[in-house]
Structures are given as C-alpha cells and as structure tokens.
Write a protein that holds these residues in place. Structure first.
Motif, PDB file in Angstrom:
ATOM      1  N   ASP A  10       3.532  -4.327  98.029  1.00  0.00           N
ATOM      2  CA  ASP A  10       2.913  -3.967  98.755  1.00  0.00           C
ATOM      3  C   ASP A  10       2.838  -4.299 100.171  1.00  0.00           C
ATOM      4  N   THR A  11       3.028  -5.765 100.465  1.00  0.00           N
ATOM      5  CA  THR A  11       2.882  -6.434 101.564  1.00  0.00           C
ATOM      6  C   THR A  11       4.311  -7.270 101.607  1.00  0.00           C
ATOM      7  N   LYS A  12       4.445  -7.595 103.233  1.00  0.00           N
ATOM      8  CA  LYS A  12       5.753  -8.271 103.524  1.00  0.00           C
ATOM      9  C   LYS A  12       5.423  -9.643 102.830  1.00  0.00           C
ATOM     10  N   GLU A  13       4.389 -10.302 102.760  1.00  0.00           N
ATOM     11  CA  GLU A  13       4.001 -11.569 102.090  1.00  0.00           C
ATOM     12  C   GLU A  13       4.542 -11.737 100.864  1.00  0.00           C
ATOM     13  N   GLU A  14       3.874 -10.592  99.965  1.00  0.00           N
ATOM     14  CA  GLU A  14       4.278 -10.479  98.551  1.00  0.00           C
ATOM     15  C   GLU A  14       5.908 -10.584  98.389  1.00  0.00           C
ATOM     16  N   ALA A  15       6.365  -9.655  99.183  1.00  0.00           N
ATOM     17  CA  ALA A  15       8.080  -9.638  98.803  1.00  0.00           C
ATOM     18  C   ALA A  15       8.788 -10.892  99.272  1.00  0.00           C
ATOM     19  N   GLU A  16       8.459 -11.571 100.378  1.00  0.00           N
ATOM     20  CA  GLU A  16       8.815 -12.909 100.954  1.00  0.00           C
ATOM     21  C   GLU A  16       8.747 -13.885  99.989  1.00  0.00           C
TER      22      GLU A  16
ATOM     23  N   GLN B   2       9.413  -0.178 109.136  1.00  0.00           N
ATOM     24  CA  GLN B   2      10.027   0.961 109.107  1.00  0.00           C
ATOM     25  C   GLN B   2       9.896   1.820 107.771  1.00  0.00           C
ATOM     26  N   GLY B   3       9.061   1.087 106.798  1.00  0.00           N
ATOM     27  CA  GLY B   3       8.994   1.919 105.589  1.00  0.00           C
ATOM     28  C   GLY B   3       9.971   1.666 104.594  1.00  0.00           C
ATOM     29  N   VAL B   4      10.919   0.854 104.722  1.00  0.00           N
ATOM     30  CA  VAL B   4      11.964   0.781 103.843  1.00  0.00           C
ATOM     31  C   VAL B   4      11.452   0.065 102.345  1.00  0.00           C
ATOM     32  N   TYR B   5      11.967   0.831 101.169  1.00  0.00           N
ATOM     33  CA  TYR B   5      11.383   0.325  99.955  1.00  0.00           C
ATOM     34  C   TYR B   5      12.057  -0.968  99.739  1.00  0.00           C
ATOM     35  N   VAL B   6      10.927  -2.039  99.362  1.00  0.00           N
ATOM     36  CA  VAL B   6      11.649  -3.421  99.035  1.00  0.00           C
ATOM     37  C   VAL B   6      10.765  -3.786  97.883  1.00  0.00           C
ATOM     38  N   GLY B   7      11.457  -3.900  96.880  1.00  0.00           N
ATOM     39  CA  GLY B   7      10.850  -4.200  95.393  1.00  0.00           C
ATOM     40  C   GLY B   7      11.647  -5.357  94.585  1.00  0.00           C
ATOM     41  N   GLU B   8      11.417  -4.872  93.335  1.00  0.00           N
ATOM     42  CA  GLU B   8      12.150  -5.561  92.339  1.00  0.00           C
ATOM     43  C   GLU B   8      12.682  -4.849  91.030  1.00  0.00           C
ATOM     44  N   ILE B   9      13.601  -5.087  90.464  1.00  0.00           N
ATOM     45  CA  ILE B   9      14.101  -4.379  89.272  1.00  0.00           C
ATOM     46  C   ILE B   9      14.193  -5.505  88.114  1.00  0.00           C
ATOM     47  N   PHE B  10      13.523  -5.172  87.154  1.00  0.00           N
ATOM     48  CA  PHE B  10      13.263  -6.040  85.957  1.00  0.00           C
ATOM     49  C   PHE B  10      14.422  -5.637  84.933  1.00  0.00           C
TER      50      PHE B  10
END
Length: 566
Positions: A475-481, A532-540
């Motif tokens: 949801d947030t840049k901080e969470e992803a980083e 820019q709304g790029v999908y940043v996430g994780e795959i399990f």
C-alpha cells in the motif's frame, strides 16, 4: 598449483589433467594428414598422460602397460596394415586401449586457439580449420577401430573428436593506464565457436562468501604470460569489462561466451575498460576474492585467487556483476538482483514484470510456473535479464527504466521445466550436470534488447519464507522498501548459507558493499514508482517450506489473473 610433471606445456599443446582443460595452438602446429598426426610429439605427450593415468596393478590390459613409444609404434603398424602388430598383443586388447585413450582425451575441455595477428588468412577460416582437424582425428580413430575389430561400423557418431570449441585471439592497442603494463601482451578473444551441447566439469560446485574491498590494487600481483592468460572483453550492460583468466580456468572463460556479449575490436581499440577482472591469481590477500576502486583511472579491479574452490563458474559471473553493480551505484543507478520478462498475452495486453530476490528465493521457479500455467494465453515471453539488471531514474517518462546485463541465463537444471530444458539443450553449456546444484548456461536475448530502456509495469519480491499464497501489493512506499531492503529468504543450498538469512536489498553483489550510497537511490526509485502507480508487491513462492510447488502454482495463477485483467 598442480605438479609440473602432470602438465603438458609446449608451444602448441597445453593440458592440465587436474583441471581437465587443454588448448591446441594451431598457429604453432597444425596437422593435415594421419601420418603427421600419428608421428607427432603432441600425440606422444597425450599417450604418456593416458598411460600414466592407468593403474597397472588393476589393469589386465597388457597393451596399457607398454611404453608410449611402443604404444604408438603398434598403432602405426595397425594403420598401415603391418600384421606384426599382433605378434605381441591381441587386437581386442589394442582396441580396448584405443577406445580408452579416445575417451580419456575427450574427457578434457579441448579448445583450439588461432592467433589472428599471426595469420589473418588462417584466422578468417578458423572454423573451417578447426572442423577439418576434428574430421582428421575422428578419421584416424575410425580407421584404427575398424581394422582392429575386423569389420566396418554400421552406426557412426559425429562426436567432437579433437576439440569442443575454438577461439580466434588477437592483440589490441587499448588505453593501458600507468601501472597496468603487465596486461599489454595478453591476447584478447576475438571470436568464439562452441560445439554445444557442452558438458564441462569443475572441482567446485558452490559459491561461498561475499566479495570485499581492498586498498591495494591487485594489478601489482599480476605477472601472467601470453598463452597462459586470455582476456574475454565483455559488454556487461553498457559497461566494458576486460575479464582476464588463467588458462586453467578455461571452462569458465569459454562459458562466458554463452553469458556476456563479446565486445568487437572497434569497441576495444583505443578504449579504457570500466572494469578489469584478474581471475586465477596465484597470490592474493588471504586467498579470497576482492575488488579495488582505482579512483585515478575511474576503473574497478577484481581479483579471484587460484584455488579449487573458485573453479565454480558462479565466482566468475558474480565478481563480474559485482564490479558492474558498483560502477552503476557510483553513477546513480540501482542494481537489481532478479529477472525481468516482457510478456505478450493473447488478449492484447503486454506487461514488463521484474522478479526480485536473492539466490533461491524462487525467481526462476515463479517464471516457470507462470509459463506452464499460461502457455495457451501467452504469445511471447522475452527475458530482458535473468539474474541482474539495473534501474535508472529519468526526469521525464517513464520515470524509471530497466536494463539488463547478460545475454544468457545461468540457471540450475532443477529449476527448468523439461520443455525449456530440452528446447535449449542443443545450445547449452552444462556445468557438472550429474551433481547437486548442476547448472546450464543458455542464450536468452540479444544484446540490443538487453540494453534497451524498458519501462516497468510490475515489481515483485520473491518471498519464499511466508505461509501466504498468491501475490500482495504494497500500500505504501515505506512498506515496500522495508521488505525489499531487508532481503529475507530461506537459503536453499545454492550458496554456503543455510536457514533464514537477510541480505541488504537482496543483493550481495554491489549494494551490500556500498549500502550508504545505495540507500538514497533506493528511496528515489520507490518514490518515483509509487508516484506513477507502478504495481510493487511480492509473490509467495513457498520454496523455503514446500518442495511440491503446488502453492507456487496457486501464486502464479493469481499473478496471471492480475497481469491479464489490469
């Protein structure tokens, strides 16, 4: 270093049985007929090595206990129909020894070398020259075989009788900085011809440790000789790397041609490289791998010691990428440890997806699972990079673009689906294929496509330790980083690590060495991607816990749905 007595080292032939490598210098000697071959000092040297490798206490074949001179004399008699060859030895014993000698010689990685500077006419036809010598050796073997067995074969196998590969080498006039004069005489590889599939072996099959910085330039310890060292001039991304390797690391040096684009003479002449790697130094600090930043000449210098451990190809590849990544960081670019795919779907959608994570996290496995699930829904799947790339920030669109480093893929055989493995078998360089962590290097994409500026649609962290299934968008840049920088994974035995581990930004090849320089670049990249709304996430991927890959398939299915419907 191996004992001198175990090595053949002449102007025209070099064989090191300990490392399983051989070079044949056609510029020094070349055979065009069977009599000159059978009477050559080179063949006698090979026969001596073969006979010394036999165990006379457990060898019932009397012919294998003959001297090298007697052995060759008998072969000459057989070739020229002198029946006195059989007065002392049974034809079956001679045939068995001939078969064993033939197999023994072919157990080496055999590379012919032609110097373009010595003979430009020969150099222009180097592939034909090498093919003709393979034909000659094969013909000599078949004549001996058929005469000894007493009948002609009904089945012929066109094996690589003389060589597995051939290289054209030459000298170049490049910008040699002060203090690097020892490199001046080392030949550059101009062109390579492989005869795949190539099965090669090294004494080590796993990489250990992290490369560290030293304050003294390793070039001070380089005293390599022409013919005992070669330079593979590689284009790694947009960096120019001069990879110097000891001839005993010929397996690694030849394998590079399936991984990194070979620079042309025009790209070398008058140029100074961004990085230099010295692979196989006999004396290095602590006998471990290091790098040095030559600030004066704006170059990165790597050193890898001559040990059995460093024969594993991962040392050569990862040191090259470490030097490249450090070069990128110092130029404000962000090295990415992962894979990037350009996927075109049957519904017209096209997506660029980056899988991110350290070794064994499940990047390759995720791609394989996606490919298997979506086989009828995918028009094409192009690999932009397989192991390492970089993100570059721009002022305008696309904001952040990605580039690759390698034109090939260095992957575990166990990670490949049977379809991918067999489809690429005839192009592959296989390393220790019968062992754990067996690897193959296969071509993946063209250099032009690798270095294009590719936009990013999705960036996924390969999470192999969580119990969750599917994919999750931050949801947030901080969470992803936080997740990407922590670099957590469960180690799967591809390196010396075991169990849960953390690696800064999941990349021990550059970012770990320069975390303080890397952090601001990471922050800028995440800021731009989220803006820019790029999908940043994780795959399990579940690979740290579940070897069945059933959960991974579920995750890949969810990924497929998101890619096709968004």
């Amino acid at each position: 270093m191996p004992k001198e007595s175990q090595i053949i080292d002449t102007k025209s032939l070099y064989i090191n049985p300990d490392r399983g490598v051989a070079t044949l210098n056609y510029s020094q000697n070349y055979f065009t007929d069977i009599p000159s071959l059978i009477n050559s000092d080179e063949l006698k040297a090979v026969v001596k090595l073969y006979l010394a490798s036999r165990n006379p206490d457990h060898d019932d074949d009397a012919f294998d206990n003959a001297s090298a001179n007697k052995f060759i004399d008998i072969l000459k008699k057989v070739l020229f129909n002198d029946d006195s060859a059989f007065d002392e030895y049974d034809p079956k014993d001679i045939l068995e020894s001939v078969e064993e000698l033939y197999s023994y010689y072919r157990s080496f990685l055999r590379v012919s070398v032609i110097n373009f500077n010595d003979n430009k006419i020969l150099g222009n036809e180097f592939r034909t020259v090498d093919t003709q010598f393979n034909d000659l050796v094969r013909k000599a073997y078949r004549i001996l075989e058929e005469k000894l067995q007493g009948f002609e074969n009904r089945t012929y196998r066109q094996v690589n009788a003389a060589t597995n590969a051939t290289v054209l080498v030459q000298q170049h006039d490049w910008q040699i900085p002060e203090g690097y004069d020892e490199l001046q005489d080392i030949d550059f590889i101009n062109t390579v011809m492989l005869r795949p599939p190539m099965m090669m072996h090294t004494k080590s099959n796993k990489r250990e440790g992290v490369f560290s910085e030293v304050k003294e330039n390793p070039i001070k310890r380089f005293h390599g000789q022409r013919g005992k060292w070669y330079c593979y001039p590689a284009k790694i991304g947009e960096s120019l790397a001069f990879i110097y390797f000891n001839v005993d690391y010929l397996v690694n040096g030849i394998a590079l041609s399936n991984l990194f684009e070979l620079a042309s003479p025009d790209e070398i002449e008058g140029q100074k490289p961004d990085m230099i790697l010295l692979f196989g130094l006999e004396k290095t600090e602590g006998m471990v791998s290091h790098y040095y930043r030559d600030e004066k000449n704006n170059m990165w210098i790597g050193e890898v010691p001559y040990t059995d451990k460093t024969t594993y190809f991962g040392y050569m590849k990862k040191m090259c990428l470490t030097l490249h990544n450090l070069h990128q960081i110092y130029n404000g670019r962000l090295p990415i440890h992962g894979s990037m795919l350009k996927i075109k779907f049957t519904n017209g959608k096209e997506k660029n997806v980056v899988f991110f994570g350290d070794s064994g996290a499940g990047k390759s496995e995720s791609i394989e699972a996606l490919q298997e699930l979506a086989d009828d829904k995918i028009v094409s799947m192009e690999t932009i990079f397989d192991d390492m790339g970089s993100f570059t920030l721009t002022d305008g669109e696309p904001g952040v673009y990605a580039q690759g480093t390698e034109t090939g893929a260095f992957v575990r055989l166990d990670d490949l689906s049977s379809a991918v493995a067999f489809n690429n078998m005839d192009r592959g360089v296989y390393l220790n294929p019968e062992q754990k962590n067996a690897r193959v290097i296969i071509p993946a994409d063209t250099y032009q496509n690798v270095i294009k500026h590719h936009h990013i649609d999705m960036w996924l962290y390969a999470n192999n330790y969580s119990d969750e299934v599917g994919i999750h968008r931050f949801d947030t840049k901080e969470e992803a980083e936080k997740v990407f920088i922590a670099g957590q994974r469960k180690a799967l035995g591809t390196t010396d690590e075991v169990g849960m581990s953390k690696t800064f930004f999941a990349n021990p090849f550059g970012p770990v060495q320069e975390p303080e320089l890397t952090k601001p670049i990471i922050n800028k990249v995440f800021t731009k991607l989220f803006d820019q709304g790029v999908y940043v996430g994780e795959i399990f991927t579940h690979l740290g816990n579940d070897k069945s890959k059933d959960a991974l398939k579920e995750s890949a299915q969810e990924l497929l749905d998101v890619l096709m419907n968004n």
